[in-house]
Design an enzyme around this catalytic site. Structure first.
Site, PDB file in Angstrom:
ATOM      1  N   TYR A  27       0.839  -1.205   0.000  1.00 22.48           N
ATOM      2  CA  TYR A  27       0.000   0.000   0.000  1.00 22.48           C
ATOM      3  C   TYR A  27       0.875   1.256   0.000  1.00 22.48           C
ATOM      4  O   TYR A  27       0.659   2.180  -0.803  1.00 22.48           O
ATOM      5  CB  TYR A  27      -0.913  -0.039   1.229  1.00 22.48           C
ATOM      6  CG  TYR A  27      -1.571   1.262   1.591  1.00 22.48           C
ATOM      7  CD1 TYR A  27      -2.649   1.758   0.861  1.00 22.48           C
ATOM      8  CD2 TYR A  27      -1.123   2.006   2.699  1.00 22.48           C
ATOM      9  CE1 TYR A  27      -3.253   2.963   1.208  1.00 22.48           C
ATOM     10  CE2 TYR A  27      -1.719   3.197   3.046  1.00 22.48           C
ATOM     11  CZ  TYR A  27      -2.786   3.671   2.297  1.00 22.48           C
ATOM     12  OH  TYR A  27      -3.373   4.865   2.644  1.00 22.48           O
TER      13      TYR A  27
HETATM   14  P1  NAP Z   1     -13.087   5.459   2.083  1.00 23.39           P
HETATM   15  O1  NAP Z   1     -14.184   5.875   3.003  1.00 23.39           O
HETATM   16  O2  NAP Z   1     -12.875   3.989   1.861  1.00 23.39           O
HETATM   17  O3  NAP Z   1     -13.357   6.187   0.688  1.00 23.39           O
HETATM   18  C1  NAP Z   1     -12.686   5.824  -0.465  1.00 23.39           C
HETATM   19  C2  NAP Z   1     -13.449   6.356  -1.651  1.00 23.39           C
HETATM   20  O4  NAP Z   1     -12.736   5.989  -2.852  1.00 23.39           O
HETATM   21  C3  NAP Z   1     -14.891   5.838  -1.802  1.00 23.39           C
HETATM   22  O5  NAP Z   1     -15.765   6.901  -2.038  1.00 23.39           O
HETATM   23  C4  NAP Z   1     -14.812   4.945  -3.025  1.00 23.39           C
HETATM   24  O6  NAP Z   1     -15.977   4.938  -3.818  1.00 23.39           O
HETATM   25  C5  NAP Z   1     -13.697   5.616  -3.805  1.00 23.39           C
HETATM   26  N1  NAP Z   1     -13.161   4.712  -4.807  1.00 23.39           N
HETATM   27  C6  NAP Z   1     -12.638   3.467  -4.638  1.00 23.39           C
HETATM   28  N2  NAP Z   1     -12.315   2.930  -5.828  1.00 23.39           N
HETATM   29  C7  NAP Z   1     -12.646   3.845  -6.768  1.00 23.39           C
HETATM   30  C8  NAP Z   1     -12.574   3.891  -8.188  1.00 23.39           C
HETATM   31  N3  NAP Z   1     -12.099   2.851  -8.900  1.00 23.39           N
HETATM   32  N4  NAP Z   1     -13.017   4.994  -8.826  1.00 23.39           N
HETATM   33  C9  NAP Z   1     -13.521   6.049  -8.127  1.00 23.39           C
HETATM   34  N5  NAP Z   1     -13.608   6.081  -6.792  1.00 23.39           N
HETATM   35  C10 NAP Z   1     -13.192   4.988  -6.116  1.00 23.39           C
HETATM   36  O7  NAP Z   1     -11.677   6.035   2.562  1.00 23.39           O
HETATM   37  P2  NAP Z   1     -11.345   7.219   3.600  1.00 23.39           P
HETATM   38  O8  NAP Z   1     -11.374   6.685   4.977  1.00 23.39           O
HETATM   39  O9  NAP Z   1     -12.172   8.418   3.253  1.00 23.39           O
HETATM   40  O10 NAP Z   1      -9.788   7.470   3.246  1.00 23.39           O
HETATM   41  C11 NAP Z   1      -9.416   7.856   1.971  1.00 23.39           C
HETATM   42  C12 NAP Z   1      -7.927   8.082   1.790  1.00 23.39           C
HETATM   43  O11 NAP Z   1      -7.147   8.102   2.980  1.00 23.39           O
HETATM   44  C13 NAP Z   1      -7.284   7.027   0.899  1.00 23.39           C
HETATM   45  O12 NAP Z   1      -6.486   7.688  -0.074  1.00 23.39           O
HETATM   46  C14 NAP Z   1      -6.407   6.245   1.871  1.00 23.39           C
HETATM   47  O13 NAP Z   1      -5.327   5.623   1.213  1.00 23.39           O
HETATM   48  C15 NAP Z   1      -5.940   7.359   2.762  1.00 23.39           C
HETATM   49  N6  NAP Z   1      -5.360   6.991   4.066  1.00 23.39           N
HETATM   50  C16 NAP Z   1      -5.957   6.082   4.872  1.00 23.39           C
HETATM   51  C17 NAP Z   1      -5.432   5.799   6.143  1.00 23.39           C
HETATM   52  C18 NAP Z   1      -6.153   4.878   7.115  1.00 23.39           C
HETATM   53  O14 NAP Z   1      -5.775   4.829   8.311  1.00 23.39           O
HETATM   54  N7  NAP Z   1      -7.185   4.183   6.692  1.00 23.39           N
HETATM   55  C19 NAP Z   1      -4.263   6.429   6.583  1.00 23.39           C
HETATM   56  C20 NAP Z   1      -3.652   7.363   5.722  1.00 23.39           C
HETATM   57  C21 NAP Z   1      -4.215   7.638   4.490  1.00 23.39           C
HETATM   58  P3  NAP Z   1     -17.373   4.241  -3.337  1.00 23.39           P
HETATM   59  O15 NAP Z   1     -17.958   5.184  -2.346  1.00 23.39           O
HETATM   60  O16 NAP Z   1     -18.161   4.131  -4.586  1.00 23.39           O
HETATM   61  O17 NAP Z   1     -16.998   2.911  -2.747  1.00 23.39           O
END
Ligand code: NAP
Length: 212
Positions: free
Chosen positions: A126
């Site tokens: 990742y």
């Molecule tokens: P999330 O709730 O899972 O939201 C991800 C979004 O990306 C969803 O709206 C999803 O669409 C969309 N998506 C996925 N595949 C796609 C595609 N092929 N085309 C268009 N849209 C797509 O994530 P979050 O919690 O808001 O976090 C988002 C960011 O934070 C990510 O970049 C992640 O890497 C980063 N991050 C996470 C962590 C952690 O602790 N989890 C730490 C640091 C950074 P749908 O709504 O249609 O499913």
């Protein structure tokens, strides 16, 4: 600014729409499914467009001034989707932004993406995907900002940050505060062509960004 948001239906994305609704900016929210549109317009999107990061999104972006990439394949898919969305999807969107004349690009990366090899083993693929997308953005010629949050949590935001340019300690940060940072970045030109890590801390958002 007219801001194109990839990942608008996600958790950070929805916080961001609420923040943008109370700002001078307007949001064009990209969703994968048309039925996601009305709720996002209620939250604060001025308009919604349908698009998928695994395809060409150039048409959907036309006319916007800035892009915020807040999408991610999430923890419930395998490494192939991490590559397809977090890496290749981001890279494709960066290239599309250039192609349609958008100059500003803000990406949600991750703490640890600077040096994936030294990250926790289960996160390495990742972090490498995030790293590769970040490097592509840095070399794109766009006015970029790379925001690297620590572990995301659902607590209410505090509006206070610890920002650092170096290797973080994987601290935590509420998603609402990440959204506040993304919005503030648009209004803070000193964040252009900067990479920073962010976790919860003691410094108000605007002050923390001004110190970068
Ligand atoms: P999330 O709730 O899972 O939201 C991800 C979004 O990306 C969803 O709206 C999803 O669409 C969309 N998506 C996925 N595949 C796609 C595609 N092929 N085309 C268009 N849209 C797509 O994530 P979050 O919690 O808001 O976090 C988002 C960011 O934070 C990510 O970049 C992640 O890497 C980063 N991050 C996470 C962590 C952690 O602790 N989890 C730490 C640091 C950074 P749908 O709504 O249609 O499913």
């Amino acid at each position: 600014m007219h801001v194109f948001i990839a990942g608008a239906n996600g958790q950070i994305g929805q916080h961001l729409l609420r923040e943008i609704a109370n700002s001078d900016h307007e949001a064009r929210a990209m969703v994968r499914h048309p039925e996601q549109g009305p709720e996002l317009q209620q939250l604060g999107a001025t308009e919604t467009v349908v698009g998928d990061l695994e395809q060409d999104c150039s048409e959907a972006m036309k006319g916007c001034d800035a892009v915020i990439f807040a999408a991610g394949s999430g923890p419930h898919t395998g490494p192939d989707k991490t590559t397809d969305v977090d890496q290749d999807g981001a890279i494709r969107l960066i290239d599309s932004a250039k192609a349609v004349g958008i100059k500003r690009f803000v990406i949600v990366s991750s703490m640890g993406a600077e040096d994936p090899e030294n990250g926790p083993e289960k996160l390495r693929h990742y972090l490498q995907a995030k790293h590769n997308a970040d490097e592509h953005l840095k070399n794109s010629g766009l006015n970029y900002t790379i925001v690297r949050p620590g572990q995301l949590i659902d607590d209410e935001g505090t509006g206070k940050l610890a920002v650092s340019a170096g290797q973080g300690d994987f601290g935590k940060i509420p998603r609402q505060d990440v959204a506040r940072v993304l919005l503030a970045v648009l209004d803070t030109d000193t964040t252009i062509n900067r990479v920073f890590e962010v976790a919860s801390g003691d410094t108000p958002v605007a002050e923390a960004l001004a110190k970068l």
